[in-house]
Design an enzyme around this catalytic site. Structure first.
Site, PDB file in Angstrom:
ATOM      1  N   SER A 160       0.930  -1.245   0.017  1.00 34.60           N
ATOM      2  CA  SER A 160      -0.038  -0.008  -0.020  1.00 34.60           C
ATOM      3  C   SER A 160       1.081   1.338  -0.058  1.00 34.60           C
ATOM      4  O   SER A 160       2.164   1.296   0.464  1.00 34.60           O
ATOM      5  CB  SER A 160      -0.916   0.025   1.365  1.00 34.60           C
ATOM      6  OG  SER A 160      -1.423   1.214   1.409  1.00 34.60           O
ATOM      7  N   TYR A 174      -2.286  -0.951  10.420  1.00 35.24           N
ATOM      8  CA  TYR A 174      -2.165  -1.291   9.012  1.00 35.24           C
ATOM      9  C   TYR A 174      -1.018  -0.669   8.557  1.00 35.24           C
ATOM     10  O   TYR A 174      -0.046  -1.379   7.732  1.00 35.24           O
ATOM     11  CB  TYR A 174      -3.474  -0.862   8.116  1.00 35.24           C
ATOM     12  CG  TYR A 174      -3.556  -0.908   6.817  1.00 35.24           C
ATOM     13  CD1 TYR A 174      -4.090  -2.323   6.311  1.00 35.24           C
ATOM     14  CD2 TYR A 174      -3.259   0.153   5.906  1.00 35.24           C
ATOM     15  CE1 TYR A 174      -4.280  -2.309   5.009  1.00 35.24           C
ATOM     16  CE2 TYR A 174      -3.319  -0.111   4.533  1.00 35.24           C
ATOM     17  CZ  TYR A 174      -3.791  -1.315   4.184  1.00 35.24           C
ATOM     18  OH  TYR A 174      -3.913  -1.800   2.681  1.00 35.24           O
TER      19      TYR A 174
HETATM   20  P1  NAP Z   1     -11.267  -6.320   0.318  1.00 37.46           P
HETATM   21  O1  NAP Z   1     -12.325  -6.014  -0.641  1.00 37.46           O
HETATM   22  O2  NAP Z   1     -11.580  -6.089   1.898  1.00 37.46           O
HETATM   23  O3  NAP Z   1     -10.777  -7.809   0.152  1.00 37.46           O
HETATM   24  C1  NAP Z   1      -9.850  -8.544   0.877  1.00 37.46           C
HETATM   25  C2  NAP Z   1      -9.783  -9.967   0.474  1.00 37.46           C
HETATM   26  O4  NAP Z   1      -9.060 -10.541   1.362  1.00 37.46           O
HETATM   27  C3  NAP Z   1     -11.142 -10.607   0.442  1.00 37.46           C
HETATM   28  O5  NAP Z   1     -11.135 -11.549  -0.630  1.00 37.46           O
HETATM   29  C4  NAP Z   1     -11.134 -11.341   1.731  1.00 37.46           C
HETATM   30  O6  NAP Z   1     -11.790 -12.369   1.837  1.00 37.46           O
HETATM   31  C5  NAP Z   1      -9.667 -11.820   1.963  1.00 37.46           C
HETATM   32  N1  NAP Z   1      -9.279 -12.023   3.228  1.00 37.46           N
HETATM   33  C6  NAP Z   1      -9.195 -11.157   4.170  1.00 37.46           C
HETATM   34  N2  NAP Z   1      -8.715 -11.605   5.529  1.00 37.46           N
HETATM   35  C7  NAP Z   1      -8.434 -12.828   5.019  1.00 37.46           C
HETATM   36  C8  NAP Z   1      -7.889 -14.086   5.802  1.00 37.46           C
HETATM   37  N3  NAP Z   1      -7.407 -13.910   7.053  1.00 37.46           N
HETATM   38  N4  NAP Z   1      -7.334 -15.326   5.101  1.00 37.46           N
HETATM   39  C9  NAP Z   1      -7.697 -15.325   3.798  1.00 37.46           C
HETATM   40  N5  NAP Z   1      -8.226 -14.370   2.982  1.00 37.46           N
HETATM   41  C10 NAP Z   1      -8.658 -13.319   3.796  1.00 37.46           C
HETATM   42  O7  NAP Z   1     -10.047  -5.660   0.072  1.00 37.46           O
HETATM   43  P2  NAP Z   1      -9.364  -4.766  -1.201  1.00 37.46           P
HETATM   44  O8  NAP Z   1      -9.574  -3.580  -1.185  1.00 37.46           O
HETATM   45  O9  NAP Z   1      -9.790  -5.759  -2.293  1.00 37.46           O
HETATM   46  O10 NAP Z   1      -7.974  -5.108  -0.738  1.00 37.46           O
HETATM   47  C11 NAP Z   1      -7.232  -6.114  -1.351  1.00 37.46           C
HETATM   48  C12 NAP Z   1      -5.394  -5.981  -0.772  1.00 37.46           C
HETATM   49  O11 NAP Z   1      -4.866  -4.673  -1.475  1.00 37.46           O
HETATM   50  C13 NAP Z   1      -5.399  -5.971   0.687  1.00 37.46           C
HETATM   51  O12 NAP Z   1      -4.092  -6.517   1.085  1.00 37.46           O
HETATM   52  C14 NAP Z   1      -5.295  -4.442   0.961  1.00 37.46           C
HETATM   53  O13 NAP Z   1      -4.574  -4.198   1.954  1.00 37.46           O
HETATM   54  C15 NAP Z   1      -4.532  -3.888  -0.374  1.00 37.46           C
HETATM   55  N6  NAP Z   1      -4.801  -2.645  -0.710  1.00 37.46           N
HETATM   56  C16 NAP Z   1      -6.305  -2.045  -1.039  1.00 37.46           C
HETATM   57  C17 NAP Z   1      -6.365  -0.760  -1.412  1.00 37.46           C
HETATM   58  C18 NAP Z   1      -7.705  -0.299  -1.651  1.00 37.46           C
HETATM   59  O14 NAP Z   1      -7.833   1.020  -1.824  1.00 37.46           O
HETATM   60  N7  NAP Z   1      -8.516  -1.041  -1.889  1.00 37.46           N
HETATM   61  C19 NAP Z   1      -5.161   0.030  -1.311  1.00 37.46           C
HETATM   62  C20 NAP Z   1      -3.856  -0.314  -0.992  1.00 37.46           C
HETATM   63  C21 NAP Z   1      -3.857  -1.643  -0.826  1.00 37.46           C
HETATM   64  P3  NAP Z   1     -12.619 -13.275   2.845  1.00 37.46           P
HETATM   65  O15 NAP Z   1     -13.329 -12.392   3.584  1.00 37.46           O
HETATM   66  O16 NAP Z   1     -13.572 -14.291   2.170  1.00 37.46           O
HETATM   67  O17 NAP Z   1     -11.334 -14.120   3.600  1.00 37.46           O
END
Ligand code: NAP
Length: 325
Positions: A160, A174
Site C-alpha cells: 500500500s 495497517y
Molecule cells: P477487500 O475488498 O476487503 O478484500 C480482501 C480480500 O482478502 C477478500 O477476498 C477477503 O476474503 C480476503 N481476506 C481477508 N482476510 C483474510 C484471511 N484472514 N484469510 C484469507 N483471506 C482473507 O480488500 P481490497 O480492497 O480488495 O484489498 C486487497 C488488498 O489490497 C489488501 O491487501 C489491501 O490491504 C490492499 N490494498 C487495497 C487498497 C484499496 O484502496 N482497496 C489500497 C492499498 C492496498 P474473505 O473475507 O472471504 O476471507
C-alpha cells in the site's frame, strides 16, 4: 523494421511477454474486491489458479468464473493467518500442478474506526499484523521453498502507499503491517535473487472497489484522497492488472525487490494541497500564458491568500509574456 543484423523481429513477441499460459498462480484474498479482479485478469492471461479466501460461496463463484475462461481453477477455503491453512493452500497447488510459478499475497484487512494511535487496542493490532504480515510471510516461506527448489518463481506482495509513508486515516496497525511487508519484500527479493525467485511489491494508492465505493463516497473520503493525489482522482481496480501481469510474467525477469507504486503520483509528491495555491493565479492576472490547472480546490481560498497580485516581495520574478520565454 529490421534489426542490426537484418533479421525481422519475431511477430507477437511483445504480447507473449505477459502470457501466463501453463503457469500456476496462487492468489490469496480472491473472493471479492481487488482479488476478484486479479483472479479474472490472471485467468484471462492463461494462468491456472489456486484461489484462497475464507468466504466459501464467493470464492467458489469467482473460481467458476475463472474456469469459464478456460483455465484450471481450484478454490481453497482458508485463513492466511493460520499456519495450517497456509500449508493446505500450498499443498493444494503442489498436488494439483506439481509447482507454483507465482504467488500473489493479496489477502489483507484494515480498520476503518479511525482510532488515534494512543488509543489503539492490541487485539486489533495483532489481528491486522497476523493477516497482513505474518500470513503473507508464511505463504512466501512455504511457496518459496518450492520455487527455490525449482530455481524459479515470482512472489508479489500487495502492500500500500501506507507502507512507505504516513497518512491521516488513523490506521496505525495497517501502516505498521504493510510497512513490514514492504521491508520483507526487499529482504526476500535480495535473499532469493541469485536462486531464481523474484519478490516484488505492488503498492496501490486509493482504489475504489465495488465493496468500498458506496461507503467511501458517502463519507466523502474519495474526494479528499483525490484532492491530495497528483492525478486528482482515485484509482480503479483494473488499473492494477497491468502492473500485476508485468511482475507475474517473464516481462519482469530482471526485476526484484521493486515497490511498484500504483498511486496516481501520490508517493512522488511531498504533499499535495487540498486548496489551490494562491500564486497559480499570477500568470492569468499578469496576462501571461498559463498551462491550465484543472484543480479548483476543495474549499475557496481563505481571504488572506487570494490577492497575491503583487507577488512576494524580494522573490518575485517577472512573468514571461509568451510561452517558452
Ligand atoms: P477487500 O475488498 O476487503 O478484500 C480482501 C480480500 O482478502 C477478500 O477476498 C477477503 O476474503 C480476503 N481476506 C481477508 N482476510 C483474510 C484471511 N484472514 N484469510 C484469507 N483471506 C482473507 O480488500 P481490497 O480492497 O480488495 O484489498 C486487497 C488488498 O489490497 C489488501 O491487501 C489491501 O490491504 C490492499 N490494498 C487495497 C487498497 C484499496 O484502496 N482497496 C489500497 C492499498 C492496498 P474473505 O473475507 O472471504 O476471507
Amino acid at each position: 523494421m529490421s534489426s542490426a543484423n537484418g533479421a525481422k523481429p519475431a511477430h507477437g513477441i511483445a504480447s507473449k511477454l505477459f502470457d501466463l499460459t501453463g503457469k500456476t498462480v496462487v492468489l490469496t484474498g480472491a473472493s471479492y474486491g481487488l482479488g476478484e479482479m486479479m483472479a479474472k485478469g490472471l485467468a484471462s492471461a492463461g494462468a491456472d489458479l489456486v484461489l484462497a479466501a475464507r468466504s466459501k460461496d464467493s470464492l467458489e463463484a469467482v473460481t467458476s468464473e475463472c474456469a469459464a475462461l478456460g483455465v484450471d481453477a481450484t478454490p481453497v477455503v482458508a485463513d492466511v493467518s493460520d499456519e495450517y491453512d497456509v500449508k493446505r493452500i500450498v499443498d493444494a497447488a503442489i498436488e494439483r500442478h506439481g509447482k507454483i510459478d507465482v504467488l500473489v499475497n493479496n489477502a489483507g484487512i484494515s480498520d476503518m474506526r479511525g482510532l488515534p494511535a494512543e488509543n489503539f487496542d492490541m487485539e486489533t493490532f495483532r489481528r491486522i499484523v497476523d493477516v497482513d504480515l505474518f500470513g503473507a510471510f508464511m505463504l512466501a516461506r512455504d511457496a518459496g521453498r518450492h520455487m527455490l527448489a525449482a530455481g524459479s518463481g515470482s512472489i508479489i506482495n500487495i502492500c500500500s502507499i501506507m507502507a512507505s509513508g504516513a497518512n491521516e486515516l488513523n490506521v496505525i496497525a495497517y501502516t505498521g503491517a504493510k510497512g513490514g511487508l514492504l521491508n520483507l519484500t526487499y529482504q526476500l527479493g535480495c535473499e532469493w535473487a541469485d536462486r531464481g525467485v523474484r519478490v516484488n511489491a505492488i503498492s496501490p494508492g486509493f482504489i475504489v472497489t465495488p465493496m468500498t465505493a458506496p461507503a467511501l463516497d458517502a463519507l466523502g473520503v474519495s474526494e479528499y484522497i483525490a484532492s491530495r493525489t497528483p492525478m486528482r482522482r482515485v484509482g480503479n481496480a483494473e488499473e492494477l492488472l497491468g502492473p500485476l501481469l508485468f511482475l507475474a510474467s517473464d516481462a519482469s525477469s530482471y526485476v526484484t525487490g521493486l515497490n511498484l507504486l500504483v498511486d496516481g503520483g501520490t508517493n512522488a509528491s511531498n504533499g499535495y494541497y487540498q486548496i489551490r495555491p494562491g500564486h497559480h493565479g499570477w500568470g492569468e492576472m499578469l496576462g501571461a500564458p498559463t498551462v491550465g490547472n484543472t484543480f479548483e480546490g476543495l474549499a475557496p481560498l481563505p481571504e488572506r491568500l487570494v490577492p497575491w497580485t503583487g507577488g512576494v516581495p524580494g522573490i518575485h520574478y517577472s512573468m514571461p509574456s509568451e510561452a517558452g520565454e
